[in-house]
Write a protein that holds these residues in place. Sequence first.
Motif, PDB file in Angstrom:
ATOM      1  N   GLY A   5      13.209  -1.560  -0.766  1.00 35.94           N
ATOM      2  CA  GLY A   5      13.186  -1.188  -2.107  1.00 35.94           C
ATOM      3  C   GLY A   5      13.400   0.345  -2.433  1.00 35.94           C
ATOM      4  O   GLY A   5      12.774   0.767  -3.284  1.00 35.94           O
ATOM      5  N   GLY A   6      13.935   1.053  -1.489  1.00 31.35           N
ATOM      6  CA  GLY A   6      14.234   2.265  -1.633  1.00 31.35           C
ATOM      7  C   GLY A   6      13.151   3.160  -1.127  1.00 31.35           C
ATOM      8  O   GLY A   6      13.403   4.504  -1.027  1.00 31.35           O
ATOM      9  N   LYS A   7      12.199   2.621  -0.487  1.00 29.16           N
ATOM     10  CA  LYS A   7      10.741   3.133   0.193  1.00 29.16           C
ATOM     11  C   LYS A   7      11.044   3.035   1.746  1.00 29.16           C
ATOM     12  O   LYS A   7      11.375   2.041   2.019  1.00 29.16           O
ATOM     13  CB  LYS A   7       9.754   2.861  -0.417  1.00 29.16           C
ATOM     14  N   VAL A   8      10.777   4.278   2.319  1.00 27.37           N
ATOM     15  CA  VAL A   8      10.579   4.211   3.811  1.00 27.37           C
ATOM     16  C   VAL A   8       9.059   3.761   4.110  1.00 27.37           C
ATOM     17  O   VAL A   8       8.048   4.124   3.647  1.00 27.37           O
ATOM     18  CB  VAL A   8      10.745   5.759   4.446  1.00 27.37           C
ATOM     19  N   ILE A   9       8.775   2.662   5.048  1.00 26.45           N
ATOM     20  CA  ILE A   9       7.762   2.186   5.428  1.00 26.45           C
ATOM     21  C   ILE A   9       7.450   2.409   6.789  1.00 26.45           C
ATOM     22  O   ILE A   9       8.354   2.584   7.687  1.00 26.45           O
ATOM     23  CB  ILE A   9       7.985   0.444   5.567  1.00 26.45           C
TER      24      ILE A   9
ATOM     25  N   TYR B 113       4.046   2.395   2.338  1.00 28.67           N
ATOM     26  CA  TYR B 113       5.168   2.498   1.525  1.00 28.67           C
ATOM     27  C   TYR B 113       5.140   3.922   1.333  1.00 28.67           C
ATOM     28  O   TYR B 113       4.211   4.537   0.348  1.00 28.67           O
ATOM     29  CB  TYR B 113       5.246   1.634   0.467  1.00 28.67           C
ATOM     30  N   LEU B 114       6.003   4.799   1.818  1.00 31.13           N
ATOM     31  CA  LEU B 114       6.128   6.465   1.512  1.00 31.13           C
ATOM     32  C   LEU B 114       7.019   6.560   0.104  1.00 31.13           C
ATOM     33  O   LEU B 114       7.944   5.935  -0.105  1.00 31.13           O
ATOM     34  CB  LEU B 114       6.684   7.077   2.332  1.00 31.13           C
ATOM     35  N   SER B 115       6.398   7.444  -0.821  1.00 32.26           N
ATOM     36  CA  SER B 115       7.062   7.636  -2.099  1.00 32.26           C
ATOM     37  C   SER B 115       8.343   8.569  -1.904  1.00 32.26           C
ATOM     38  O   SER B 115       9.442   8.327  -2.636  1.00 32.26           O
ATOM     39  CB  SER B 115       6.177   8.538  -3.110  1.00 32.26           C
TER      40      SER B 115
ATOM     41  N   LYS C 152       0.663  -1.195   0.175  1.00 31.83           N
ATOM     42  CA  LYS C 152       0.071  -0.038  -0.098  1.00 31.83           C
ATOM     43  C   LYS C 152       0.811   0.982   0.096  1.00 31.83           C
ATOM     44  O   LYS C 152       1.696   1.447   0.760  1.00 31.83           O
ATOM     45  CB  LYS C 152      -0.936  -0.092   1.132  1.00 31.83           C
ATOM     46  N   ASN C 153       0.673   1.999  -1.241  1.00 35.89           N
ATOM     47  CA  ASN C 153       1.687   3.122  -1.271  1.00 35.89           C
ATOM     48  C   ASN C 153       0.960   4.457  -0.923  1.00 35.89           C
ATOM     49  O   ASN C 153      -0.162   4.477  -1.209  1.00 35.89           O
ATOM     50  CB  ASN C 153       2.163   3.149  -2.746  1.00 35.89           C
ATOM     51  N   ALA C 154       1.508   5.407  -0.606  1.00 40.67           N
ATOM     52  CA  ALA C 154       1.292   6.927  -0.283  1.00 40.67           C
ATOM     53  C   ALA C 154       2.247   7.803  -0.791  1.00 40.67           C
ATOM     54  O   ALA C 154       3.468   7.841  -0.285  1.00 40.67           O
ATOM     55  CB  ALA C 154       0.762   6.980   1.076  1.00 40.67           C
ATOM     56  N   ASP C 155       1.786   8.788  -1.464  1.00 40.13           N
ATOM     57  CA  ASP C 155       2.635   9.977  -1.593  1.00 40.13           C
ATOM     58  C   ASP C 155       2.597  10.780  -0.278  1.00 40.13           C
ATOM     59  O   ASP C 155       1.643  11.184   0.128  1.00 40.13           O
ATOM     60  CB  ASP C 155       2.184  10.959  -2.818  1.00 40.13           C
ATOM     61  N   ASN C 156       3.693  11.127   0.265  1.00 41.72           N
ATOM     62  CA  ASN C 156       3.930  12.117   1.448  1.00 41.72           C
ATOM     63  C   ASN C 156       4.100  13.639   0.954  1.00 41.72           C
ATOM     64  O   ASN C 156       5.375  13.954   0.806  1.00 41.72           O
ATOM     65  CB  ASN C 156       4.698  11.578   2.545  1.00 41.72           C
TER      66      ASN C 156
END
Length: 291
Positions: A246-250, A222-224, A179-183
């Motif tokens: 994968g390079g994304k902060v969770i 998962y933050l963009s 589950k991804n989110a743009d911060n």
Amino acid sequence: MKPFFALDTTNKSEKLTLNGAEFKVQEVPAELFQKYKKAIEKNRELKAEAELPRILKVVQVFFGLGSALSLYSAFMTFFDKEEAAAAAADNQNYIDMLVAVLFCSIICGAIHWYGNYRKKKMLESYETKKNNLLISSTVKEMEEYLKVPENSILTEILVFVYKVRDGKLEINADKEGRKNADNCKFKMYKENSSLILCALDKKFAFPFDSIKELKKVKEELYLSYWHKTKPYNSEDYKEYKLKLDGGKVIINEYLSLILSVDNGGEKTDWAINFPIYEIKTVEEITNLKAE
């Protein structure tokens, strides 16, 4: 409950638009925002021009593989008793392998250096500096138009795609189940009796008397981006148990600022969602304790 600045895909026939337009109280002129977008696009073009030509990338990969294979061959020869004995009798075999590794490594290193040189030259160029100044001055111009005070707080709002199923909000997952989110960055401050959130080109106002509660929501996102100056695993963020994949902060949970807004005689609940590491900032400005 409707999440602010999120995309609702429950009804697939409807055009996707970000929730929360009813809270917008001001917007910068279109031509001003267009000037900013053009400058950002110019930045992307300059960075693309500084990238290594494709042929050099192919050569770098080719010689990188050559170096790895030569090194592997040398190790296999060393550990194989029969081949090691033969190589010991003829030192030329070892010399040839070492020369191959050295040659391939020099080629790879030279291409890597040239790539860094191109990027450094781009960053130090007059055109890049001029364009960066244009971006900075345009951002300042937009903030002045929106009357963003100097003591405003830089915070982050979670933007995600979701649907409502059986009355519950579900954040959409990608093919890997993440589950991804743009911060997204917003400026936050108090103005009269409202909480103000400013994006680059828009100002949104939320009456303080509509705020009901601040709560924590247990959900892995998962933050963009990572906007903070200190790394995610620094002491400042240790308590939030952030991870990297994968390079994304969770993040394992996020904050929801719940508001109840009168909509033509009916109350509608809204949620402004923040990453969990914004908790101190949000608690301070709202005088609420996250539960």
